[in-house]
Design an enzyme around this catalytic site. Structure first.
Site, mmCIF file in Angstrom:
data_model
loop_
_atom_site.group_PDB
_atom_site.id
_atom_site.type_symbol
_atom_site.label_atom_id
_atom_site.label_comp_id
_atom_site.label_asym_id
_atom_site.label_seq_id
_atom_site.Cartn_x
_atom_site.Cartn_y
_atom_site.Cartn_z
ATOM 1 N N ASP A 293 37.037 17.714 -17.841
ATOM 2 C CA ASP A 293 36.639 16.320 -17.653
ATOM 3 C C ASP A 293 37.574 15.391 -18.412
ATOM 4 O O ASP A 293 38.213 15.776 -19.403
ATOM 5 C CB ASP A 293 35.189 16.096 -18.085
ATOM 6 C CG ASP A 293 34.944 16.382 -19.564
ATOM 7 O OD1 ASP A 293 35.503 17.369 -20.081
ATOM 8 O OD2 ASP A 293 34.183 15.622 -20.202
ATOM 9 N N GLU B 193 33.013 17.545 -22.312
ATOM 10 C CA GLU B 193 33.540 17.319 -23.652
ATOM 11 C C GLU B 193 33.682 15.835 -23.944
ATOM 12 O O GLU B 193 33.434 15.375 -25.058
ATOM 13 C CB GLU B 193 34.898 18.020 -23.806
ATOM 14 C CG GLU B 193 35.323 18.240 -25.251
ATOM 15 C CD GLU B 193 36.071 17.052 -25.868
ATOM 16 O OE1 GLU B 193 36.253 17.035 -27.088
ATOM 17 O OE2 GLU B 193 36.482 16.144 -25.106
#
Length: 397
Positions: free
Chosen positions: A75, A140
């Site tokens: 991500d 994250e």
């Protein structure tokens, strides 16, 4: 397109708009690269009330030990205004030796280099005698609730055990080979709400201004310093990050005020001991009459963030020596062993195995025109390839 070329792998990943919490096709791309290399790929969706569902990936090649994990995240943070970018944020364009795109250094670039490094070993008939796994989260850059922590729990429940881990975060401040992160400070956040009595600004004796109390309490947390640091860590540091009263009127004393803070603490403290010290300071400041003469003690409440990050330091010589040696072999530089910076998903992994962090140069992460030198992608790939060989040689010795 070839999996041994980190540029090809990274361009394919960047072209997936995987802005947290969207998967964006990035895990599909990773699975497409990993499966032909002999990885068994699993994808699990983690859920939790009040946070977005997150799809994560776990891939393992080999069934025996020793077992090396590479951890990272697919991500990325939002791009901001796309018009501010000189190239499309998901284009993966290359200009003047630089590859542009969101996630180029944080941290799709690190993932691409590790995959390319492993692919080169397989192509050369040098696949390690043991197991290599990739633990890739899509959470994250978000709340980190449905990401690495739950993926680790899921994998461990299936019997997975690891001997060491490298997290591919961009650890180098200036050039490749500058720095390995061997630990991280702990982190605790909280909100202090100060109670007052609302009233007219012209009649302060009939009110109790909570701003005065908030200033006294906030000052007590910022001074004096908590410590002078340790051999492995810089001094602990607390920052007040916001003070709010929610009052638009200039002639009204507000009824309450609140401020938020965050402390990054070293190995002189635990999350519990640093919380106790914060409360001790607040209680002492609550009876300080400097800003509130002839007033009763300041009334306050404190609310802690749900999950503190715990301080840790990795002392595994085989892991650190293998990575340091690989960096020196490839770049000629002896990396600094550091515990600086913020938190990362290494804070979760350290509960399962020794962990260090090493990746690309982080100067453009989260910026407009995030980019990485194509030459750095090749260098990091060679470092990872050399490290994998050296770590398994140490582990088999």
């Amino acid at each position: 397109m070839t999996v041994t070329n980190p540029v090809d792998v990274l361009q394919a990943l960047i072209r997936c708009p995987s802005v947290t919490p969207a998967e964006g096709g990035a895990l599909d791309v990773l699975e497409g690269f990993l499966s032909p290399l002999g990885f068994k790929v699993d994808r699990m969706v983690a859920t939790d009330e009040g946070t977005p569902d997150i799809e994560n990936l776990y891939a393992r090649a080999g069934s025996d030990g020793p077992h090396l994990m590479f951890a990272g995240h697919s991500d990325v943070v939002p791009v901001g205004a796309e018009s501010d970018w000189s190239a499309g944020p998901f284009s993966g364009d290359i200009r003047d030796g630089m590859l542009y795109g969101r996630g180029a250094v944080d941290m799709k670039g690190g993932i691409a280099c590790f995959i390319a490094a492993y692919a080169r070993l397989v192509e050369a008939g040098k696949a390690p005698k043991g197991s290599v796994s990739l633990l890739i989260t899509g959470d994250e850059e978000g709340p980190a609730v449905n990401g690495t922590i739950k993926l680790l729990e899921w994998a461990a429940a299936r019997g997975e055990k690891w001997d060491a881990c490298v997290v591919g975060e961009p650890t180098n401040p200036d050039t490749l080979g500058d720095m390995i992160k061997i630990g991280r400070r702990g982190s605790v956040s909280g909100t202090v709400t100060v109670k007052g009595v609302q009233g007219h600004a012209a009649y302060p004796h009939l009110a109790d201004n909570p701003v005065r109390g908030a200033l006294s309490l906030a000052k007590s947390l910022m001074f004096p310093v908590f410590d002078e640091g340790t051999e492995s860590f810089q001094p602990s540091n607390l920052e007040v990050t916001t003070i709010d009263v929610g009052n638009a009127a200039t002639n009204v004393i507000p009824a309450s005020a609140r401020f938020k803070f965050n402390i990054r603490f070293n190995d002189l403290w635990t999350a519990d001991s640093v919380k106790a010290e914060i409360v001790r300071r607040l209680d002492a400041a609550a009876v300080d009459p400097e800003l509130r003469p002839d007033r009763a003690a300041i009334g306050y409440d404190i609310t802690w963030s749900e999950r503190p990050s715990h301080v840790f330091l990795t002392r595994n010589n085989a892991l650190i020596a293998s990575l340091s040696g690989a960096i020196e072999t490839v770049t000629g530089k002896v990396p600094k062993l550091s515990t600086t910076g913020g938190t990362s998903d290494a804070r979760f992994i350290k509960d399962y195995c020794p962990v260090v962090e090493f990746g690309l140069v982080g100067q453009t992460m989260h910026m407009v025109d995030e980019r990485v030198a194509v030459s750095d992608l090749e260098t990091l790939t060679v470092i990872y390839q050399t490290f994998i060989e050296q770590w398994f040689a140490h582990a088999d010795a």
